[in-house]
Motif scaffolding. Structure first.
Motif, PDB file in Angstrom:
ATOM      1  N   THR A   1      27.937  46.896  37.359  1.00 30.18           N
ATOM      2  CA  THR A   1      29.225  46.262  37.122  1.00 30.18           C
ATOM      3  C   THR A   1      29.194  45.550  35.786  1.00 30.18           C
ATOM      4  O   THR A   1      28.224  44.875  35.463  1.00 30.18           O
ATOM      5  CB  THR A   1      29.518  45.243  38.242  1.00 30.18           C
ATOM      6  N   SER A   2      30.234  45.722  35.016  1.00 30.45           N
ATOM      7  CA  SER A   2      30.319  45.021  33.739  1.00 30.45           C
ATOM      8  C   SER A   2      31.440  43.988  33.809  1.00 30.45           C
ATOM      9  O   SER A   2      32.449  44.199  34.474  1.00 30.45           O
ATOM     10  CB  SER A   2      30.563  46.009  32.597  1.00 30.45           C
TER      11      SER A   2
ATOM     12  N   MET B   1      35.930  33.225  33.053  1.00 25.42           N
ATOM     13  CA  MET B   1      36.847  32.087  33.111  1.00 25.42           C
ATOM     14  C   MET B   1      36.039  30.884  33.578  1.00 25.42           C
ATOM     15  O   MET B   1      35.589  30.837  34.716  1.00 25.42           O
ATOM     16  CB  MET B   1      37.987  32.357  34.091  1.00 25.42           C
ATOM     17  N   ASN B   2      35.841  29.931  32.693  1.00 20.86           N
ATOM     18  CA  ASN B   2      35.091  28.727  33.019  1.00 20.86           C
ATOM     19  C   ASN B   2      36.075  27.684  33.556  1.00 20.86           C
ATOM     20  O   ASN B   2      36.871  27.140  32.805  1.00 20.86           O
ATOM     21  CB  ASN B   2      34.372  28.207  31.785  1.00 20.86           C
TER      22      ASN B   2
ATOM     23  N   GLU C   1      40.067  44.250  38.806  1.00 30.49           N
ATOM     24  CA  GLU C   1      41.397  44.831  38.721  1.00 30.49           C
ATOM     25  C   GLU C   1      41.233  46.326  38.505  1.00 30.49           C
ATOM     26  O   GLU C   1      40.635  46.749  37.534  1.00 30.49           O
ATOM     27  CB  GLU C   1      42.174  44.210  37.564  1.00 30.49           C
ATOM     28  N   ARG C   2      41.720  47.108  39.438  1.00 22.79           N
ATOM     29  CA  ARG C   2      41.645  48.561  39.418  1.00 22.79           C
ATOM     30  C   ARG C   2      40.212  49.037  39.704  1.00 22.79           C
ATOM     31  O   ARG C   2      39.261  48.379  39.405  1.00 22.79           O
ATOM     32  CB  ARG C   2      42.175  49.133  38.099  1.00 22.79           C
ATOM     33  N   GLY C   3      40.115  50.182  40.272  1.00 23.06           N
ATOM     34  CA  GLY C   3      38.814  50.782  40.529  1.00 23.06           C
ATOM     35  C   GLY C   3      38.079  50.192  41.719  1.00 23.06           C
ATOM     36  O   GLY C   3      36.890  50.419  41.883  1.00 23.06           O
TER      37      GLY C   3
ATOM     38  N   ILE D   1      38.983  49.786  34.364  1.00 28.56           N
ATOM     39  CA  ILE D   1      38.319  48.897  35.313  1.00 28.56           C
ATOM     40  C   ILE D   1      38.027  47.594  34.580  1.00 28.56           C
ATOM     41  O   ILE D   1      37.379  47.586  33.550  1.00 28.56           O
ATOM     42  CB  ILE D   1      37.026  49.524  35.868  1.00 28.56           C
ATOM     43  N   TYR D   2      38.534  46.510  35.129  1.00 23.26           N
ATOM     44  CA  TYR D   2      38.528  45.230  34.425  1.00 23.26           C
ATOM     45  C   TYR D   2      38.006  44.146  35.368  1.00 23.26           C
ATOM     46  O   TYR D   2      38.506  44.010  36.481  1.00 23.26           O
ATOM     47  CB  TYR D   2      39.971  44.934  34.014  1.00 23.26           C
ATOM     48  N   HIS D   3      36.987  43.398  34.943  1.00 24.80           N
ATOM     49  CA  HIS D   3      36.407  42.343  35.770  1.00 24.80           C
ATOM     50  C   HIS D   3      36.523  40.998  35.072  1.00 24.80           C
ATOM     51  O   HIS D   3      36.228  40.885  33.886  1.00 24.80           O
ATOM     52  CB  HIS D   3      34.921  42.601  36.020  1.00 24.80           C
TER      53      HIS D   3
END
Length: 134
Positions: free
Chosen positions: A54-55, A60-61, A37-39, A23-25
């Motif tokens: 959520t982590s 991204m600035n 992305e995913r989950g 799980i990627y945020h």
């Protein structure tokens, strides 16, 4: 071109155990939006039940992009250099998704003038532009 600020995934949930590395945020500052992305299903189910945390993996600035890109509701305009012959480059939003992306982008332009609306951890990461460790 977009500044990436990497940090520990558990910055926003320091009391929890890291759930799943798949799980990627990515949090987009100044949009205030996290892309998952995913989950998606399991996270949404947990949020609807009022549980879980959520982590954020990466921030991204995109603040500086506003100096070079704008959207008027029809066209995206890109200003890449001082050369008047090539600037501004423009292209028309081709579909509803591009139209909505332009609207969200311009909302981010407004939000960047109100940093107090963003979580303290996000502002800290943006201001320090370095890895953050707990």
């Amino acid at each position: 071109m977009v500044n990436t600020i990497l940090k520990e995934a558990d910055l926003f949930c320091p009391n929890s155990v890291r759930i799943n590395f798949t799980i990627y945020h990515v949090y987009f500052y100044t949009l205030g939006i996290a892309l998952c992305e995913r989950g998606n299903h399991s996270q949404l189910s947990a949020k609807l039940k009022g549980v879980g945390e959520t982590s954020i993996e990466r921030i991204m600035n995109i603040e500086h992009v506003y100096d070079h890109v704008n959207y008027d509701g029809i066209y995206f305009y890109h200003i890449f250099s001082e050369n008047e012959e090539t600037n501004p480059y423009r292209f028309k939003a081709q579909n509803r998704t591009e139209f909505l992306a332009g609207i969200i982008f311009e909302i981010g332009r407004l939000l960047k003038n109100y940093p107090e609306l963003f979580p303290e951890e996000i502002k800290f990461a943006i201001n320090n532009k370095e890895k953050i460790k707990q």
